[in-house]
Design a protein around this motif. Structure first.
Motif, mmCIF file in Angstrom:
data_model
loop_
_atom_site.group_PDB
_atom_site.id
_atom_site.type_symbol
_atom_site.label_atom_id
_atom_site.label_comp_id
_atom_site.label_asym_id
_atom_site.label_seq_id
_atom_site.Cartn_x
_atom_site.Cartn_y
_atom_site.Cartn_z
ATOM 1 N N SER A 216 0.546 -1.137 -0.022
ATOM 2 C CA SER A 216 0.290 0.033 0.025
ATOM 3 C C SER A 216 0.677 1.724 -0.702
ATOM 4 O O SER A 216 0.130 1.941 -0.754
ATOM 5 C CB SER A 216 -1.014 0.177 1.290
ATOM 6 O OG SER A 216 -0.295 0.339 2.646
ATOM 7 N N GLU A 217 1.525 1.412 0.567
ATOM 8 C CA GLU A 217 3.247 1.917 0.412
ATOM 9 C C GLU A 217 3.606 2.867 -0.802
ATOM 10 O O GLU A 217 3.607 3.804 -0.779
ATOM 11 C CB GLU A 217 3.725 1.851 1.514
ATOM 12 C CG GLU A 217 3.080 2.201 3.174
ATOM 13 C CD GLU A 217 4.555 1.751 4.209
ATOM 14 O OE1 GLU A 217 4.247 2.594 5.037
ATOM 15 O OE2 GLU A 217 5.179 1.075 4.381
ATOM 16 N N ILE A 218 3.881 1.071 -1.359
ATOM 17 C CA ILE A 218 4.503 1.768 -2.976
ATOM 18 C C ILE A 218 3.577 2.005 -3.527
ATOM 19 O O ILE A 218 3.714 3.235 -4.707
ATOM 20 C CB ILE A 218 5.464 -0.016 -3.344
ATOM 21 C CG1 ILE A 218 6.657 -0.548 -1.867
ATOM 22 C CG2 ILE A 218 5.488 0.181 -4.662
ATOM 23 C CD1 ILE A 218 7.097 -1.900 -2.614
ATOM 24 N N THR A 219 2.190 1.673 -3.792
ATOM 25 C CA THR A 219 1.207 2.274 -4.174
ATOM 26 C C THR A 219 0.841 3.443 -4.609
ATOM 27 O O THR A 219 0.092 4.614 -4.946
ATOM 28 C CB THR A 219 -0.280 1.192 -4.158
ATOM 29 O OG1 THR A 219 0.071 0.037 -4.853
ATOM 30 C CG2 THR A 219 -1.199 1.038 -5.780
ATOM 31 N N ALA A 220 0.833 4.092 -2.754
ATOM 32 C CA ALA A 220 0.585 5.624 -2.632
ATOM 33 C C ALA A 220 1.628 6.226 -2.918
ATOM 34 O O ALA A 220 1.223 7.687 -3.965
ATOM 35 C CB ALA A 220 0.743 5.593 -1.087
ATOM 36 N N VAL A 221 2.750 5.953 -2.956
ATOM 37 C CA VAL A 221 3.840 6.477 -4.213
ATOM 38 C C VAL A 221 3.894 6.696 -5.793
ATOM 39 O O VAL A 221 3.862 7.707 -6.111
ATOM 40 C CB VAL A 221 5.669 6.244 -3.855
ATOM 41 C CG1 VAL A 221 6.608 6.638 -4.463
ATOM 42 C CG2 VAL A 221 5.061 6.539 -2.611
ATOM 43 N N VAL A 222 3.422 5.547 -6.252
ATOM 44 C CA VAL A 222 3.270 5.248 -7.727
ATOM 45 C C VAL A 222 1.998 6.044 -8.120
ATOM 46 O O VAL A 222 1.820 6.754 -8.804
ATOM 47 C CB VAL A 222 2.481 4.220 -8.109
ATOM 48 C CG1 VAL A 222 2.339 3.839 -9.608
ATOM 49 C CG2 VAL A 222 3.723 3.149 -7.598
ATOM 50 N N GLU A 223 0.960 6.641 -7.220
ATOM 51 C CA GLU A 223 -0.125 6.676 -7.244
ATOM 52 C C GLU A 223 0.150 8.870 -7.954
ATOM 53 O O GLU A 223 -0.088 9.015 -8.821
ATOM 54 C CB GLU A 223 -1.308 7.250 -6.720
ATOM 55 C CG GLU A 223 -2.028 5.437 -6.557
ATOM 56 C CD GLU A 223 -3.148 5.277 -5.447
ATOM 57 O OE1 GLU A 223 -3.649 4.230 -5.932
ATOM 58 O OE2 GLU A 223 -3.272 6.183 -5.086
ATOM 59 N N GLU A 224 0.465 8.860 -7.032
ATOM 60 C CA GLU A 224 1.315 10.434 -6.556
ATOM 61 C C GLU A 224 2.001 10.369 -7.877
ATOM 62 O O GLU A 224 2.005 11.956 -7.881
ATOM 63 C CB GLU A 224 2.261 10.890 -4.918
ATOM 64 C CG GLU A 224 0.905 11.002 -4.527
ATOM 65 C CD GLU A 224 -0.160 11.259 -3.867
ATOM 66 O OE1 GLU A 224 0.200 12.389 -4.330
ATOM 67 O OE2 GLU A 224 -1.300 10.701 -3.760
ATOM 68 N N ALA A 225 2.980 10.408 -8.267
ATOM 69 C CA ALA A 225 3.994 10.262 -9.666
ATOM 70 C C ALA A 225 2.761 10.794 -10.333
ATOM 71 O O ALA A 225 3.206 11.395 -11.154
ATOM 72 C CB ALA A 225 4.779 9.569 -8.978
ATOM 73 N N GLU A 226 1.936 9.638 -11.129
ATOM 74 C CA GLU A 226 1.635 9.228 -12.217
ATOM 75 C C GLU A 226 0.347 10.721 -12.136
ATOM 76 O O GLU A 226 0.584 11.607 -13.303
ATOM 77 C CB GLU A 226 0.570 8.457 -11.639
ATOM 78 C CG GLU A 226 1.981 6.941 -12.113
ATOM 79 C CD GLU A 226 0.811 5.282 -12.660
ATOM 80 O OE1 GLU A 226 -0.258 5.456 -12.542
ATOM 81 O OE2 GLU A 226 1.708 4.757 -12.497
ATOM 82 N N ALA A 227 -0.069 11.203 -11.051
ATOM 83 C CA ALA A 227 -1.089 12.030 -10.816
ATOM 84 C C ALA A 227 -0.102 13.898 -11.125
ATOM 85 O O ALA A 227 -0.856 14.439 -12.162
ATOM 86 C CB ALA A 227 -1.790 12.351 -9.404
ATOM 87 N N ALA A 228 1.174 13.281 -10.687
ATOM 88 C CA ALA A 228 1.741 14.132 -11.048
ATOM 89 C C ALA A 228 2.380 14.980 -13.083
ATOM 90 O O ALA A 228 3.567 14.883 -13.099
ATOM 91 C CB ALA A 228 2.932 15.200 -10.419
ATOM 92 N N ASN A 229 2.141 13.082 -13.506
ATOM 93 C CA ASN A 229 2.712 13.158 -14.899
ATOM 94 C C ASN A 229 4.280 12.842 -14.473
ATOM 95 O O ASN A 229 4.766 13.061 -15.763
ATOM 96 C CB ASN A 229 2.445 14.354 -15.857
ATOM 97 C CG ASN A 229 1.188 14.345 -16.733
ATOM 98 O OD1 ASN A 229 0.616 13.423 -16.883
ATOM 99 N ND2 ASN A 229 0.382 14.933 -16.277
ATOM 100 N N ARG A 230 4.747 12.441 -13.154
ATOM 101 C CA ARG A 230 6.413 11.920 -12.810
ATOM 102 C C ARG A 230 6.122 9.946 -13.061
ATOM 103 O O ARG A 230 4.868 9.790 -13.306
ATOM 104 C CB ARG A 230 6.642 12.644 -11.972
ATOM 105 C CG ARG A 230 6.602 13.701 -12.444
ATOM 106 C CD ARG A 230 7.687 14.630 -13.289
ATOM 107 N NE ARG A 230 8.108 15.165 -12.748
ATOM 108 C CZ ARG A 230 7.529 16.715 -14.422
ATOM 109 N NH1 ARG A 230 6.816 16.060 -15.231
ATOM 110 N NH2 ARG A 230 8.063 17.987 -14.433
#
Length: 417
Positions: A216-230
């Motif tokens: 869940s922690e890894i998924t959270a980072v992936v979601e935040e990066a993708e939301a910022a187009n990173r």
């Protein structure tokens, strides 16, 4: 990625005559070419292009011209192998030492680097404004680590640590802390977010084969990066850690020395990138103690040293997008180009060069703008003696073979007439 970090452009147009231009993707050479560079970009390439009247002209003397090199795993502020002790240094001292590290990188032919722990927007801006001479810096800020993970530099006896600006890592635990930490790096303009998926060599308290962060922690980072187009870059050694990261959306795996056949399939299925860093283990084994690597970390080097070359060959033969990286620290930075020689033991020379040009540019989201010689691309290029499409040793020995470095149309160094 639309906002490519800048490098200070040359003020006068530059023309390079009598060049043999390399198309790295095609593995081909075109002789008797003239390159016209202005405003930081390649304006034209051909046998008889229109030339600006105010241009400075140099002759390549028939030598081969290749794109400027990209090192996608560096720590430009790592003036010592003991990164966690460096965190206690003055940031002004760390920055001054880093400016010299970057200057040397550029003069070895690396016109762009991706920093995966330590550099920030100020470092990138200093290069863009010409305050420091160095490669353009694609930065991620501080790498995210769980308590006791690869980015946690506290000794086992210490409970708390100052949040210093020179630290390469940021300790965070739980989904909410991890989201906040990722958002903070992205707020500063980071082009990626790096997380620790497994233990590492340089950290004092974690095992190389440990898993770090929860799903869940890894998924959270992936979601935040993708939301910022990173995207997310993940430090990982074992197949267990690599495969979990790939399944959860991590886009680039750093190191990956212990990958397996399932890893290769997952890389391809998710269009992910592998960034091996083989030269760092070679040099840590030879120089780590003298460079300040703590004894606990020296003992870990053998675990990953032998497996790294086999992992690279497995990935390359399996069709994985392999990117050039080095991960050198302290006094080991001058060995950066030795990575070309090491990779050449298992990869063709053209594919080794591709990993440091076009494939690296795709990882950075800069395809067509970096890593190629074409009108409209950044005017980053090298003039070399010898053919790096046939011999990786050409790039492994810049003192002997590198004749000129051009970055953003500016002639950085040259022995050309």
């Amino acid at each position: 990625m639309t906002d490519l970090p800048a490098a200070a452009p040359g003020s006068t147009p530059l023309v390079i005559r009598d060049a043999t231009v390399a198309d790295v993707a095609a593995g081909s050479l075109t002789e008797n070419q003239t390159l016209v560079l202005a405003e930081g970009l390649i304006q034209d390439i051909g046998s008889a292009p229109d030339l600006p009247s105010d241009a400075r002209e140099v002759s390549a003397g028939g030598r081969i011209v290749i794109p400027g090199l990209i090192d996608a795993h560096v720590h430009v502020l790592a003036g010592t192998a003991d990164l966690f002790r460096q965190a206690e240094e003055s940031p002004f001292y760390v920055g001054a030492r880093g400016s010299q590290i970057m200057r040397s990188m550029l003069r070895r032919g690396f016109t762009t680097v991706r920093d995966v722990g330590g550099a920030d927007h100020g470092v990138s801006r200093a290069v863009a404004e010409g305050l420091w001479e160095g490669p353009r810096v694609v930065f991620g800020g501080r790498a995210l680590s769980p308590t006791g993970g690869h980015g946690d530099g506290r000794a086992p006896s210490r409970f708390a640590s100052d949040d210093t600006c020179c630290d390469i890592g940021l300790v965070c635990d739980g989904e909410s802390e991890v989201r906040r930490a990722a958002r903070h790096q992205l707020r500063t303009g980071a082009h990626h977010v790096k997380i620790m998926l497994s233990g590492g060599v340089a950290s004092p308290t974690d095992r190389v084969d440990s898993l770090q962060f929860s799903d869940s922690e890894i998924t959270a980072v992936v979601e935040e990066a993708e939301a910022a187009n990173r995207y997310v870059a993940g430090h990982a050694y074992t197949a267990r850690a690599v495969n979990r990261g790939l399944r959860l959306g991590v886009r680039s795996i750093e190191h990956g020395n212990l990958i397996d056949d399932d890893s290769v399939e997952l890389f391809r299925a998710h269009s992910a990138f592998l960034v091996p860093t083989l030269v760092t283990y070679d040099r840590l084994k030879a120089e780590g103690a003298a460079a300040g690597l703590p004894p606990a970390s020296q003992e870990k080097v053998d675990v990953v040293l032998e497996a790294g070359l086999r992992a690279l060959e497995r990935a390359w033969r399996g069709g994985v997008d392999v990117v050039f990286g080095t991960d050198l620290l302290g006094a080991m930075h001058p060995h950066q180009c030795a990575e070309f020689r090491i990779r050449g033991e298992v990869m063709p020379a053209r594919d080794v060069l591709l990993s440091a040009t076009e494939t690296a540019a795709r990882l950075l989201g800069a395809e067509g703008r970096l890593g190629v010689l074409a009108p409209g691309a950044a005017a980053d290029l090298l003039v070399v003696d010898g053919d790096p499409l046939q011999d990786p040793g050409v790039l492994a020995d810049p003192d002997r073979h590198l004749r000129a470095v051009v970055q953003a149309g500016r002639l950085v160094t040259s022995s050309l007439p």
